[in-house]
Design a protein around this motif. Sequence first.
Motif, short mmCIF file in Angstrom:
data_model
loop_
_atom_site.label_atom_id
_atom_site.label_comp_id
_atom_site.label_asym_id
_atom_site.label_seq_id
_atom_site.Cartn_x
_atom_site.Cartn_y
_atom_site.Cartn_z
N THR A 1 0.81 -1.22 0.00
CA THR A 1 0.00 0.00 0.00
C THR A 1 0.84 1.27 0.00
OG1 THR A 1 -0.20 -0.29 2.39
CG2 THR A 1 -2.03 -1.04 1.04
N THR A 2 2.08 1.20 0.47
CA THR A 2 3.01 2.32 0.38
C THR A 2 4.20 1.86 -0.46
OG1 THR A 2 2.37 3.17 2.56
CG2 THR A 2 4.49 3.90 1.66
N ILE A 3 4.38 2.46 -1.62
CA ILE A 3 5.46 2.08 -2.53
C ILE A 3 6.25 3.33 -2.88
CG2 ILE A 3 6.07 0.97 -4.71
CD1 ILE A 3 3.36 -0.45 -4.65
N ILE A 4 7.49 3.39 -2.41
CA ILE A 4 8.30 4.60 -2.52
C ILE A 4 9.37 4.39 -3.60
CG2 ILE A 4 9.79 6.20 -1.27
CD1 ILE A 4 8.46 4.98 1.33
N ALA A 5 9.35 5.22 -4.62
CA ALA A 5 10.34 5.15 -5.70
C ALA A 5 11.45 6.16 -5.43
CB ALA A 5 9.66 5.46 -7.04
N ILE A 6 12.70 5.73 -5.58
CA ILE A 6 13.86 6.58 -5.29
C ILE A 6 14.78 6.59 -6.51
CG2 ILE A 6 15.85 6.92 -3.76
CD1 ILE A 6 14.27 5.18 -1.69
N ASP A 7 15.12 7.78 -6.97
CA ASP A 7 16.03 7.91 -8.11
C ASP A 7 16.60 9.32 -8.09
OD1 ASP A 7 16.27 5.98 -10.85
OD2 ASP A 7 16.96 8.04 -11.09
N VAL A 8 17.59 9.57 -8.97
CA VAL A 8 18.17 10.91 -9.09
C VAL A 8 17.59 11.66 -10.28
CG1 VAL A 8 20.31 10.21 -7.99
CG2 VAL A 8 20.12 10.03 -10.48
N ASP A 9 16.70 11.01 -11.04
CA ASP A 9 16.16 11.56 -12.28
C ASP A 9 14.65 11.72 -12.13
OD1 ASP A 9 15.20 11.97 -14.88
OD2 ASP A 9 16.70 10.67 -15.79
N ASN A 10 14.18 12.96 -12.18
CA ASN A 10 12.75 13.20 -12.01
C ASN A 10 11.91 12.55 -13.11
OD1 ASN A 10 12.78 14.69 -9.59
ND2 ASN A 10 13.32 16.57 -10.66
N ARG A 11 12.47 12.45 -14.30
CA ARG A 11 11.74 11.78 -15.38
C ARG A 11 11.47 10.33 -15.02
NH1 ARG A 11 14.80 11.84 -20.98
NH2 ARG A 11 16.42 11.23 -19.51
N LYS A 12 12.48 9.66 -14.47
CA LYS A 12 12.28 8.26 -14.08
C LYS A 12 11.29 8.13 -12.92
CE LYS A 12 16.65 6.38 -15.78
NZ LYS A 12 17.88 5.62 -15.43
N LEU A 13 11.30 9.10 -12.04
CA LEU A 13 10.35 9.07 -10.93
C LEU A 13 8.91 9.22 -11.43
CD1 LEU A 13 12.31 11.19 -8.31
CD2 LEU A 13 11.94 8.72 -8.29
N GLU A 14 8.73 10.00 -12.48
CA GLU A 14 7.40 10.10 -13.07
C GLU A 14 7.00 8.78 -13.71
OE1 GLU A 14 5.06 12.58 -12.96
OE2 GLU A 14 6.46 13.35 -11.43
N TRP A 15 7.95 8.13 -14.39
CA TRP A 15 7.66 6.80 -14.95
C TRP A 15 7.25 5.83 -13.85
CZ3 TRP A 15 12.69 6.23 -18.37
CH2 TRP A 15 12.59 7.07 -19.50
N ALA A 16 7.94 5.90 -12.71
CA ALA A 16 7.68 4.96 -11.62
C ALA A 16 6.23 5.03 -11.15
CB ALA A 16 8.63 5.23 -10.46
N LYS A 17 5.64 6.22 -11.19
CA LYS A 17 4.25 6.36 -10.77
C LYS A 17 3.31 5.53 -11.65
CE LYS A 17 4.85 11.13 -9.08
NZ LYS A 17 4.45 12.55 -9.31
N GLU A 18 3.68 5.37 -12.92
CA GLU A 18 2.83 4.60 -13.83
C GLU A 18 2.81 3.12 -13.48
OE1 GLU A 18 3.73 5.29 -17.92
OE2 GLU A 18 4.07 7.44 -17.64
N PHE A 19 3.82 2.68 -12.72
CA PHE A 19 3.89 1.25 -12.35
C PHE A 19 3.39 0.99 -10.93
CE2 PHE A 19 6.88 1.83 -15.79
CZ PHE A 19 6.58 0.75 -16.61
#
Length: 361
Positions: free
Chosen positions: A205-223
């Motif tokens: 229920t809580t899934i935290i994506a961590i990266d240095v690239d904001n573009r990749k963080l936006e992609w992570a939301k799609e998953f």
Amino acid sequence: MPQQVRGVVAHSKGKPVSLETITVPDPGPAEAVVQVQACGVCHTDLHYREGGINDEFPFLLGHEAAGIVESVGEGVADVAPGDFVILNWRAVDGTCRACRRGEPWYCFSTHNASQKMTLQSGQELTPALGIGAFIEKTLVHAGQCTKVNPAAKPEAAGLLGCGVMAGAGAAINTGGVRRGDSVAVIGCGGVGDAAIAGAALAGATTIIAIDVDNRKLEWAKEFGATHTINSREQDPVEGVQALTDGNGARVVVDAVGRPETFKQAFYARDLAGIAVLVGVPTPDMTIELPLIDVFGRGGATKSSWYGDCLPSRDFPALIDLYLQGRFPLEKFVSETIALNQVEEAFHRMERGEVLRSVVVL
């Protein structure tokens, strides 16, 4: 009789790949020839080209593939001509000590084809991960062919052959993510996003994506990521704790594979939590941790081999979930390309512009 087909070859370290004519022999005992329909461009293929795996050049690259079995050799019973299959690089033997103790996903004696594909000169090729699938037809061990529902699109299905399975399996199989869990994933490329998708599938229920690239963080939301942290702007351990009532996540997946990211995973997990390493480190990397912290924090640190998957079990199940709209395989496909565009795809991957380029034949 042997066939002449086109395939992508790396001849020497760091040099651009080339499209070559390759001889594929008829399948021998326990072997199969597969007509490749699609194959993803994975970082591992780039590691082969750069000499980061071994120096057994020339390499026939490509391994994240799906296709149709064209012919099989003597003694093959599990697949037949016409079957739609995903290729895997851990064909279990069923007899090693891991298999005998009921843990075939750890098989210590996996199979590859006995015969070699060759260049026109007769020089033998080393197939990437025992597969070699940037090619119109490839020769593999029949155990490397996993039959799945043919309704799946090849360009999506083939990605289960490596990166997507590694990430999803790191969360589901290795990390044991359960309903209601908190999960953090460090590194949001293809493997990391697959871990996020796997955590979402398992009910976290809580899934935290961590990266240095904001573009990749936006992609992570799609998953399925519910929160994101840019670790250039915020300490990831503190960020994860802030999002989990100060506790840390029950499961943290390191999809990068560097000492600093593994330390972050170790300290970002809750007490008695699980840190999973699925990103592949280089041989020179070392890590130092206070032994009292290893003892005092409890839980487990685990490495994940191929997502600790059993292809015969996991590939068909994930394909069925994909066809039901519950596992977003197609979202990993950033672009489709031709065989002669692999070198350019490597450069786009290095620049972080794609999750996966997929060769479609």
